[in-house]
Design a protein around this motif. Sequence first.
Motif, PDB file in Angstrom:
ATOM      1  N   GLY A 251      -6.573   4.872  20.611  1.00 22.03           N
ATOM      2  CA  GLY A 251      -6.397   4.319  19.266  1.00 22.03           C
ATOM      3  C   GLY A 251      -7.322   4.831  18.258  1.00 22.03           C
ATOM      4  O   GLY A 251      -7.984   5.633  18.463  1.00 22.03           O
ATOM      5  N   GLY A 252      -7.210   4.104  17.170  1.00 21.92           N
ATOM      6  CA  GLY A 252      -8.029   4.245  16.049  1.00 21.92           C
ATOM      7  C   GLY A 252      -7.521   5.221  15.006  1.00 21.92           C
ATOM      8  O   GLY A 252      -8.560   5.777  14.403  1.00 21.92           O
ATOM      9  N   LYS A 253      -6.415   5.749  15.542  1.00 22.16           N
ATOM     10  CA  LYS A 253      -5.810   6.996  14.398  1.00 22.16           C
ATOM     11  C   LYS A 253      -4.645   6.584  13.672  1.00 22.16           C
ATOM     12  O   LYS A 253      -4.011   5.615  14.031  1.00 22.16           O
ATOM     13  CB  LYS A 253      -5.549   8.156  15.521  1.00 22.16           C
ATOM     14  CG  LYS A 253      -6.693   8.335  16.370  1.00 22.16           C
ATOM     15  CD  LYS A 253      -6.310   9.730  17.180  1.00 22.16           C
ATOM     16  CE  LYS A 253      -7.404  10.120  18.291  1.00 22.16           C
ATOM     17  NZ  LYS A 253      -7.429   9.009  19.128  1.00 22.16           N
ATOM     18  N   LEU A 254      -4.545   7.173  12.429  1.00 22.06           N
ATOM     19  CA  LEU A 254      -3.399   7.140  11.882  1.00 22.06           C
ATOM     20  C   LEU A 254      -2.914   8.562  11.303  1.00 22.06           C
ATOM     21  O   LEU A 254      -3.686   8.977  10.792  1.00 22.06           O
ATOM     22  CB  LEU A 254      -3.885   6.310  10.298  1.00 22.06           C
ATOM     23  CG  LEU A 254      -2.918   5.835   9.492  1.00 22.06           C
ATOM     24  CD1 LEU A 254      -1.937   4.842  10.181  1.00 22.06           C
ATOM     25  CD2 LEU A 254      -3.206   5.435   7.986  1.00 22.06           C
ATOM     26  N   GLU A 255      -1.502   8.655  11.543  1.00 23.84           N
ATOM     27  CA  GLU A 255      -0.964   9.757  11.114  1.00 23.84           C
ATOM     28  C   GLU A 255      -0.785  10.194   9.666  1.00 23.84           C
ATOM     29  O   GLU A 255      -0.631   8.991   8.889  1.00 23.84           O
ATOM     30  CB  GLU A 255       0.419   9.960  11.911  1.00 23.84           C
ATOM     31  CG  GLU A 255       0.409   9.823  13.287  1.00 23.84           C
ATOM     32  CD  GLU A 255      -0.186  11.006  13.831  1.00 23.84           C
ATOM     33  OE1 GLU A 255      -0.215  12.204  13.367  1.00 23.84           O
ATOM     34  OE2 GLU A 255      -0.835  11.095  15.137  1.00 23.84           O
ATOM     35  N   PRO A 256      -1.038  11.274   9.276  1.00 23.23           N
ATOM     36  CA  PRO A 256      -1.156  11.473   7.731  1.00 23.23           C
ATOM     37  C   PRO A 256       0.259  10.781   7.248  1.00 23.23           C
ATOM     38  O   PRO A 256       0.232  10.498   5.818  1.00 23.23           O
ATOM     39  CB  PRO A 256      -1.225  12.952   7.674  1.00 23.23           C
ATOM     40  CG  PRO A 256      -1.831  13.506   8.740  1.00 23.23           C
ATOM     41  CD  PRO A 256      -1.347  12.544   9.920  1.00 23.23           C
ATOM     42  N   LYS A 257       1.363  10.947   7.728  1.00 20.20           N
ATOM     43  CA  LYS A 257       2.748  10.532   7.163  1.00 20.20           C
ATOM     44  C   LYS A 257       2.568   8.894   7.038  1.00 20.20           C
ATOM     45  O   LYS A 257       3.215   8.427   6.155  1.00 20.20           O
ATOM     46  CB  LYS A 257       3.820  10.998   7.708  1.00 20.20           C
ATOM     47  CG  LYS A 257       3.792  10.540   9.401  1.00 20.20           C
ATOM     48  CD  LYS A 257       5.097  11.163  10.014  1.00 20.20           C
ATOM     49  CE  LYS A 257       5.169  10.803  11.690  1.00 20.20           C
ATOM     50  NZ  LYS A 257       6.179  11.312  12.255  1.00 20.20           N
ATOM     51  N   GLU A 258       1.956   8.342   8.032  1.00 20.24           N
ATOM     52  CA  GLU A 258       1.761   6.864   8.039  1.00 20.24           C
ATOM     53  C   GLU A 258       0.992   6.284   7.063  1.00 20.24           C
ATOM     54  O   GLU A 258       1.051   5.170   6.376  1.00 20.24           O
ATOM     55  CB  GLU A 258       1.453   6.370   9.352  1.00 20.24           C
ATOM     56  CG  GLU A 258       2.214   6.522  10.673  1.00 20.24           C
ATOM     57  CD  GLU A 258       1.771   6.089  11.614  1.00 20.24           C
ATOM     58  OE1 GLU A 258       2.414   5.611  12.522  1.00 20.24           O
ATOM     59  OE2 GLU A 258       0.520   6.456  12.116  1.00 20.24           O
TER      60      GLU A 258
ATOM     61  N   ALA B  21       2.474   4.994   3.524  1.00 23.16           N
ATOM     62  CA  ALA B  21       3.261   3.352   3.363  1.00 23.16           C
ATOM     63  C   ALA B  21       2.693   2.694   2.147  1.00 23.16           C
ATOM     64  O   ALA B  21       1.670   2.835   1.736  1.00 23.16           O
ATOM     65  CB  ALA B  21       2.940   2.691   4.656  1.00 23.16           C
ATOM     66  N   PRO B  22       3.625   1.680   1.853  1.00 25.08           N
ATOM     67  CA  PRO B  22       3.418   1.159   0.653  1.00 25.08           C
ATOM     68  C   PRO B  22       2.047   0.260   0.946  1.00 25.08           C
ATOM     69  O   PRO B  22       2.001  -0.701   1.805  1.00 25.08           O
ATOM     70  CB  PRO B  22       4.493   0.241   0.267  1.00 25.08           C
ATOM     71  CG  PRO B  22       5.397   1.150   0.723  1.00 25.08           C
ATOM     72  CD  PRO B  22       5.026   1.737   2.140  1.00 25.08           C
ATOM     73  N   GLY B  23       1.048   0.207  -0.037  1.00 22.03           N
ATOM     74  CA  GLY B  23      -0.298  -0.533   0.072  1.00 22.03           C
ATOM     75  C   GLY B  23      -1.209  -0.163   1.076  1.00 22.03           C
ATOM     76  O   GLY B  23      -2.197  -0.582   1.164  1.00 22.03           O
ATOM     77  N   CYS B  24      -0.983   1.111   1.705  1.00 26.86           N
ATOM     78  CA  CYS B  24      -2.024   1.853   2.425  1.00 26.86           C
ATOM     79  C   CYS B  24      -3.395   2.322   1.542  1.00 26.86           C
ATOM     80  O   CYS B  24      -2.932   3.190   0.781  1.00 26.86           O
ATOM     81  CB  CYS B  24      -1.407   2.869   3.105  1.00 26.86           C
ATOM     82  SG  CYS B  24      -2.620   3.583   4.397  1.00 26.86           S
ATOM     83  N   THR B  25      -4.250   1.962   1.988  1.00 25.53           N
ATOM     84  CA  THR B  25      -5.516   2.305   1.420  1.00 25.53           C
ATOM     85  C   THR B  25      -6.713   3.061   2.270  1.00 25.53           C
ATOM     86  O   THR B  25      -7.807   3.325   1.803  1.00 25.53           O
ATOM     87  CB  THR B  25      -6.510   1.103   0.711  1.00 25.53           C
ATOM     88  OG1 THR B  25      -6.606   0.281   1.709  1.00 25.53           O
ATOM     89  CG2 THR B  25      -5.544   0.350  -0.548  1.00 25.53           C
ATOM     90  N   CYS B  26      -5.954   3.441   3.545  1.00 24.23           N
ATOM     91  CA  CYS B  26      -6.959   4.112   4.383  1.00 24.23           C
ATOM     92  C   CYS B  26      -7.403   5.344   3.895  1.00 24.23           C
ATOM     93  O   CYS B  26      -8.743   5.551   3.992  1.00 24.23           O
ATOM     94  CB  CYS B  26      -6.446   4.541   5.477  1.00 24.23           C
ATOM     95  SG  CYS B  26      -5.686   3.055   6.561  1.00 24.23           S
TER      96      CYS B  26
ATOM     97  N   VAL C 111      -5.780  10.269   9.534  1.00 29.51           N
ATOM     98  CA  VAL C 111      -6.277   9.793   8.469  1.00 29.51           C
ATOM     99  C   VAL C 111      -7.458   8.692   9.297  1.00 29.51           C
ATOM    100  O   VAL C 111      -6.780   8.017  10.213  1.00 29.51           O
ATOM    101  CB  VAL C 111      -5.545   8.985   7.571  1.00 29.51           C
ATOM    102  CG1 VAL C 111      -6.207   8.159   6.560  1.00 29.51           C
ATOM    103  CG2 VAL C 111      -4.402  10.037   6.999  1.00 29.51           C
ATOM    104  N   LEU C 112      -8.680   8.402   8.773  1.00 30.18           N
ATOM    105  CA  LEU C 112      -9.550   7.197   9.267  1.00 30.18           C
ATOM    106  C   LEU C 112      -8.776   5.984   8.848  1.00 30.18           C
ATOM    107  O   LEU C 112      -8.407   5.953   7.584  1.00 30.18           O
ATOM    108  CB  LEU C 112     -10.816   7.697   8.676  1.00 30.18           C
ATOM    109  CG  LEU C 112     -11.578   8.883   9.146  1.00 30.18           C
ATOM    110  CD1 LEU C 112     -12.809   9.255   8.538  1.00 30.18           C
ATOM    111  CD2 LEU C 112     -11.402   9.166  10.730  1.00 30.18           C
ATOM    112  N   LEU C 113      -8.949   5.007   9.671  1.00 36.64           N
ATOM    113  CA  LEU C 113      -8.619   3.805   9.293  1.00 36.64           C
ATOM    114  C   LEU C 113      -9.374   2.846   8.472  1.00 36.64           C
ATOM    115  O   LEU C 113     -10.769   2.915   8.640  1.00 36.64           O
ATOM    116  CB  LEU C 113      -8.270   3.041  10.868  1.00 36.64           C
ATOM    117  CG  LEU C 113      -6.893   3.360  11.300  1.00 36.64           C
ATOM    118  CD1 LEU C 113      -6.972   2.976  12.709  1.00 36.64           C
ATOM    119  CD2 LEU C 113      -5.614   3.091  10.709  1.00 36.64           C
TER     120      LEU C 113
END
Length: 464
Positions: A292-299, A302-307, A326-328
Motif C-alpha cells: 500500500g501507500g501508493k496513489l495512481e496518477p489518474k486517482e 479526484a475532486p478534493g485531492c490535495t496529495c 503520487v505520494l499520499l
Amino acid sequence: MPHGDNNDCESVAVLGLISRIPQDGAMQDVRHNVRELIRPSKEEWASLPRRRSGVRPTLLAWLLGLLTVGGAFVADRGWEETPLGWEESLLPVNVFGGMVTNTSILMVVLGWSLGRRLPFASAALLGTCAVAYASVGAASTTAWAAGAVLSAVLATAELVSSPPQLREIRELSARLRDGMTTVVGEKAFLAERRELALGWWVAFGLACVSAALWAWFAADWTTARATTPPSDRESFEPNEAVFALAATLLLAVFCGKAAHRWWVHRYARQFVWIVPGSGGPVWAQGLDPSYGGKLEPKESDAPGCTCDEETERRDPEYEESPVGYVLLDDYCAAHGIDTVNAMNHDAFRAIARSAWLWDESSRVPQTKDDVIASSTGLLAFAGHVFGGIPVKRDARGMDAVDPSVGKAEELKQSDQDIPAWNEPKFLPPTEQGILDTIDLAPAGLTGTAVRYRHGRAWLRTDGP
C-alpha cells in the motif's frame, strides 16, 4: 496452494487465457515466442536450494594465495636475491618467471575483488608459477605446487556447489510440466538477450585489453633486446606483462562463466516460472506481493485531492510522479486517513484493492483468482547461473516491464527470508487505537482489514 490443485476447473478457467495461441495469420509470428508455464506451489518454490555464501571460499583462496607467495619467498630466500643484470633479465626464463611471480603478488593485493572467481584464477596462476619454477629447479617449486593443488581443491568444491541447485530446478520443472503455455513479449526477449550477451561483452573487452597489453609487452621486449645495455645496470622489468597475464586469466574465467551460462540457458529458456511469492532462491523487483501507500496518477484527479499539491509544497523540487505514483497526503479530503476510516464496510470492500487505503508496509489484498494465477513470473529461470527475466501478465501473455530490466538476483543460504517490512519499525500499530475490522471475504478477497484511528488500514491474513 499445492500444485495438485492446479489442474482443477477453476485454475484452468483463470489461466486458460494465457494458453490460447492466435489462430489467424499472426500464429506464425508468435509461435517462436510461446513458452511453457511452470507453476510451483509456495512450498515447492521455497524448497529449491540456495548456494552457500561466496565469502568463505573467496577468503580461503585469498589466504592461500598470500601463504603461497610468502612461502615461496621464504623457500627461495628472497631477501638474499641480488638484482639481475640487463642481459640476464632479458632471458625468457627470467622474463616469464618474474611475470608470473608479480602477477601472483597482484592477485594477493587485488584478488578479493574477484569473489567466487578467485579460486579458479588462483588455481590457474599458481599452477603456472609451479611449472615455471619447476623448470629451473627452484626451491620454491613445492610451495607453488602445494598452493596450486589446494586452490584446485577449492575451485572443485565451488563447482560441486552448483549442480545440486540446477538438478533440483530441472527435476521440479520436469515434474510440473502440464502443457500450459504463454506468449512472451519482445521486451522480455530483448532483456534476456542483453543479459546473456553481457558476459560475452565483458570477455570481449578483456580479450581486447589482453591483446593490447601482450602486443605492448612484445614490442617492449623486442626493443629492449636491440638496445645497448644501460650504464646504471638496471634490469628489464616489463610491468605491462603483469597486467597482460592477469587480463588473460580473467578472460579465461569469464569465458568459462559465460559458456556455462549459455549451456544451462539452453534448457531453461523454454520455460516461464510463475513465482508464487518470496522464499525462493532468487529475488527481483515485482515478484513480491503489492504493498500500500501508493496513489495512481489518474486517482489524484479526484475532486478534493490535495496529495500532489501537498507533496510539491513540502518539496519544491518534487517532479510529478517520479516513481510512477503520487505520494499520499494523510490529510487529503479524498485519500486521507479520515476518508479511509469514514467508509462503511461495503464501500471499503468495493475499493479494497486500491493501494491508497493501506499502509505502505501492508500488503494489498488479493482475490482468489490472484492466488490461483500469479501475475508475475521469471523467463528462463536457472537459479544462480541465470536468475531469469521478471515478466508480468499483459493482454497478450507475459512480458517484461522494460527491455532494460535486469535478471533476478541470487539469494544465498545466509540471506534472511524476513523482508525489511517485518522488522519491528515496520510492524503495524499496537492493538491500542484499532477502529474496527472488516472481513474481506464477501468481496472475494483474502484476509481481514484492520483500520486504525491514526493510520491507514493493515491487512491481516493467515498466509505468508
